[in-house]
Design a protein around this motif. Structure first.
Motif, PDB file in Angstrom:
ATOM      1  N   MET A   1     -10.874  10.554  -4.911  1.00  0.00           N
ATOM      2  CA  MET A   1     -11.179  10.139  -3.540  1.00  0.00           C
ATOM      3  C   MET A   1     -11.804  11.287  -2.750  1.00  0.00           C
ATOM      4  SD  MET A   1      -7.768   7.921  -2.602  1.00  0.00           S
ATOM      5  CE  MET A   1      -8.360   7.250  -1.035  1.00  0.00           C
ATOM      6  N   LEU A   2     -11.202  12.461  -2.862  1.00  0.00           N
ATOM      7  CA  LEU A   2     -11.729  13.620  -2.131  1.00  0.00           C
ATOM      8  C   LEU A   2     -13.152  13.936  -2.576  1.00  0.00           C
ATOM      9  CD1 LEU A   2      -8.525  15.832  -2.236  1.00  0.00           C
ATOM     10  CD2 LEU A   2      -9.442  14.618  -0.232  1.00  0.00           C
ATOM     11  N   LYS A   3     -13.394  13.902  -3.880  1.00  0.00           N
ATOM     12  CA  LYS A   3     -14.738  14.186  -4.404  1.00  0.00           C
ATOM     13  C   LYS A   3     -15.738  13.138  -3.922  1.00  0.00           C
ATOM     14  CE  LYS A   3     -17.342  15.119  -8.658  1.00  0.00           C
ATOM     15  NZ  LYS A   3     -18.497  15.424  -7.871  1.00  0.00           N
ATOM     16  N   ALA A   4     -15.329  11.877  -3.932  1.00  0.00           N
ATOM     17  CA  ALA A   4     -16.221  10.806  -3.470  1.00  0.00           C
ATOM     18  C   ALA A   4     -16.622  11.046  -2.017  1.00  0.00           C
ATOM     19  CB  ALA A   4     -15.546   9.444  -3.623  1.00  0.00           C
ATOM     20  N   ALA A   5     -15.667  11.432  -1.165  1.00  0.00           N
ATOM     21  CA  ALA A   5     -15.977  11.676   0.253  1.00  0.00           C
ATOM     22  C   ALA A   5     -16.901  12.869   0.421  1.00  0.00           C
ATOM     23  CB  ALA A   5     -14.688  11.892   1.042  1.00  0.00           C
ATOM     24  N   VAL A   6     -16.590  13.976  -0.251  1.00  0.00           N
ATOM     25  CA  VAL A   6     -17.425  15.174  -0.146  1.00  0.00           C
ATOM     26  C   VAL A   6     -18.837  14.883  -0.645  1.00  0.00           C
ATOM     27  CG1 VAL A   6     -17.746  17.519  -1.063  1.00  0.00           C
ATOM     28  CG2 VAL A   6     -15.507  16.805  -0.186  1.00  0.00           C
ATOM     29  N   ASP A   7     -18.946  14.192  -1.776  1.00  0.00           N
ATOM     30  CA  ASP A   7     -20.267  13.848  -2.322  1.00  0.00           C
ATOM     31  C   ASP A   7     -21.024  12.910  -1.392  1.00  0.00           C
ATOM     32  OD1 ASP A   7     -19.673  15.398  -4.548  1.00  0.00           O
ATOM     33  OD2 ASP A   7     -19.363  13.695  -5.893  1.00  0.00           O
TER      34      ASP A   7
ATOM     35  N   ILE B   1     -15.213   8.191   8.542  1.00  0.00           N
ATOM     36  CA  ILE B   1     -14.863   7.940   7.147  1.00  0.00           C
ATOM     37  C   ILE B   1     -13.346   7.865   7.037  1.00  0.00           C
ATOM     38  CG2 ILE B   1     -14.992   8.803   4.778  1.00  0.00           C
ATOM     39  CD1 ILE B   1     -17.600  10.251   5.601  1.00  0.00           C
ATOM     40  N   VAL B   2     -12.851   6.712   6.596  1.00  0.00           N
ATOM     41  CA  VAL B   2     -11.415   6.509   6.467  1.00  0.00           C
ATOM     42  C   VAL B   2     -11.029   6.513   4.991  1.00  0.00           C
ATOM     43  CG1 VAL B   2     -11.517   3.951   6.461  1.00  0.00           C
ATOM     44  CG2 VAL B   2      -9.451   5.121   7.242  1.00  0.00           C
ATOM     45  N   PHE B   3      -9.952   7.209   4.692  1.00  0.00           N
ATOM     46  CA  PHE B   3      -9.350   7.169   3.363  1.00  0.00           C
ATOM     47  C   PHE B   3      -8.309   6.063   3.401  1.00  0.00           C
ATOM     48  CE2 PHE B   3     -11.200  11.312   3.338  1.00  0.00           C
ATOM     49  CZ  PHE B   3     -11.374  11.673   2.008  1.00  0.00           C
TER      50      PHE B   3
ATOM     51  N   GLY C   1     -12.062   5.372  -6.023  1.00  0.00           N
ATOM     52  CA  GLY C   1     -13.132   6.373  -5.986  1.00  0.00           C
ATOM     53  C   GLY C   1     -14.454   5.844  -5.476  1.00  0.00           C
ATOM     54  N   GLU C   2     -14.483   4.617  -4.994  1.00  0.00           N
ATOM     55  CA  GLU C   2     -15.714   4.022  -4.471  1.00  0.00           C
ATOM     56  C   GLU C   2     -15.773   4.206  -2.953  1.00  0.00           C
ATOM     57  OE1 GLU C   2     -17.481   3.384  -6.900  1.00  0.00           O
ATOM     58  OE2 GLU C   2     -16.321   2.393  -8.450  1.00  0.00           O
TER      59      GLU C   2
ATOM     60  N   SER D   1     -22.091   9.989  -6.274  1.00  0.00           N
ATOM     61  CA  SER D   1     -21.383  10.711  -7.319  1.00  0.00           C
ATOM     62  C   SER D   1     -21.653  10.010  -8.634  1.00  0.00           C
ATOM     63  CB  SER D   1     -19.887  10.716  -7.022  1.00  0.00           C
ATOM     64  OG  SER D   1     -19.159  11.214  -8.112  1.00  0.00           O
ATOM     65  N   GLU D   2     -21.504  10.750  -9.709  1.00  0.00           N
ATOM     66  CA  GLU D   2     -21.637  10.119 -11.017  1.00  0.00           C
ATOM     67  C   GLU D   2     -20.593   9.028 -11.187  1.00  0.00           C
ATOM     68  OE1 GLU D   2     -21.091  13.163 -13.909  1.00  0.00           O
ATOM     69  OE2 GLU D   2     -22.842  14.285 -13.261  1.00  0.00           O
ATOM     70  N   ASN D   3     -19.433   9.207 -10.576  1.00  0.00           N
ATOM     71  CA  ASN D   3     -18.312   8.304 -10.801  1.00  0.00           C
ATOM     72  C   ASN D   3     -18.016   7.382  -9.623  1.00  0.00           C
ATOM     73  OD1 ASN D   3     -17.766   9.499 -13.352  1.00  0.00           O
ATOM     74  ND2 ASN D   3     -16.907  11.240 -12.275  1.00  0.00           N
ATOM     75  N   SER D   4     -18.848   7.379  -8.586  1.00  0.00           N
ATOM     76  CA  SER D   4     -18.613   6.547  -7.408  1.00  0.00           C
ATOM     77  C   SER D   4     -19.830   5.683  -7.123  1.00  0.00           C
ATOM     78  CB  SER D   4     -18.338   7.414  -6.171  1.00  0.00           C
ATOM     79  OG  SER D   4     -17.166   8.150  -6.343  1.00  0.00           O
TER      80      SER D   4
END
Length: 188
Positions: A132-138, A117-119, A92-93, A16-19
């Motif tokens: 967090m959700l975006k990081a996992a999906v990406d 994959i654990v949150f 977000g990492e 991700s751009e942010n992760s």
């Protein structure tokens, strides 16, 4: 097939751009007591939550959470390493656990054919942050792009592999809306 170092580099760019992908060395992982690998594209993605520790919001706190989880899994559970393949921090990492194509200790019947994959945090009533959700999906999408995760993978929650409340009711109600979620997984 890809060289592991190249895959980590590609994934760190694609996540991700942010992760970012925080490697085992970067979070100070202990040496694994044993490593069993499996080959081929990964057909399952299994989603978890830690319940404890609570969500970590800074990289420093997420590193401490990863070390706590690894210590718990190795010292109290007697496992060879942290149970999960990767973790998503509240910063977000993405944190490397056992990594790609390493047999996990996170979902009976799926450990040798999944990425776990654990949150980090408790998601029984609250939803992980959008970051967090975006990081996992990406991250999952990057795994597919690099050929590590099968394009037709199946996504499940931990509770579909074992009688548990994991990944928490709120997170589970979210992941059942994601592409690739399956109500009828097939264990080993």
């Amino acid at each position: 097939m890809f060289k592991l170092a190249g895959v980590v580099l590609i994934l760190s760019v694609l996540v991700s751009e942010n992760s970012a992908l925080i490697t085992r060395a970067q979070w100070g992982a202990r040496t694994s007591k044993s490593v069993s690998k499996f080959s081929g594209q990964i057909p399952y993605v299994v989603i978890h939550h830690t319940y404890e520790p609570a969500v970590c919001l800074t990289t420093e706190d997420c590193i401490a959470a990863m070390q706590y989880i690894q210590d718990l899994h190795m010292d109290q559970n007697g496992w060879g390493d942290i149970g999960y393949s990767f973790a998503v921090g509240g910063d977000g990492e993405i944190y490397e656990g056992r990594g790609w194509n390493v047999v996990g200790a996170h979902a009976p019947g799926y450990n040798s054919k999944s990425v776990g994959i654990v949150f980090i945090g408790d998601y029984r009533t609250d939803l992980p942050s959008f970051k967090m959700l975006k990081a996992a999906v990406d991250f999952i999408a990057a795994g597919v792009t690099t050929g590590l995760i099968a394009p037709d993978y199946k996504l499940i929650g931990h509770r579909q592999a074992k009688a548990t409340e994991c990944p928490g009711d709120r997170l589970f109600s979210e992941i059942i809306t994601w592409d690739h979620w399956t109500a009828s997984p097939t264990p080993n």
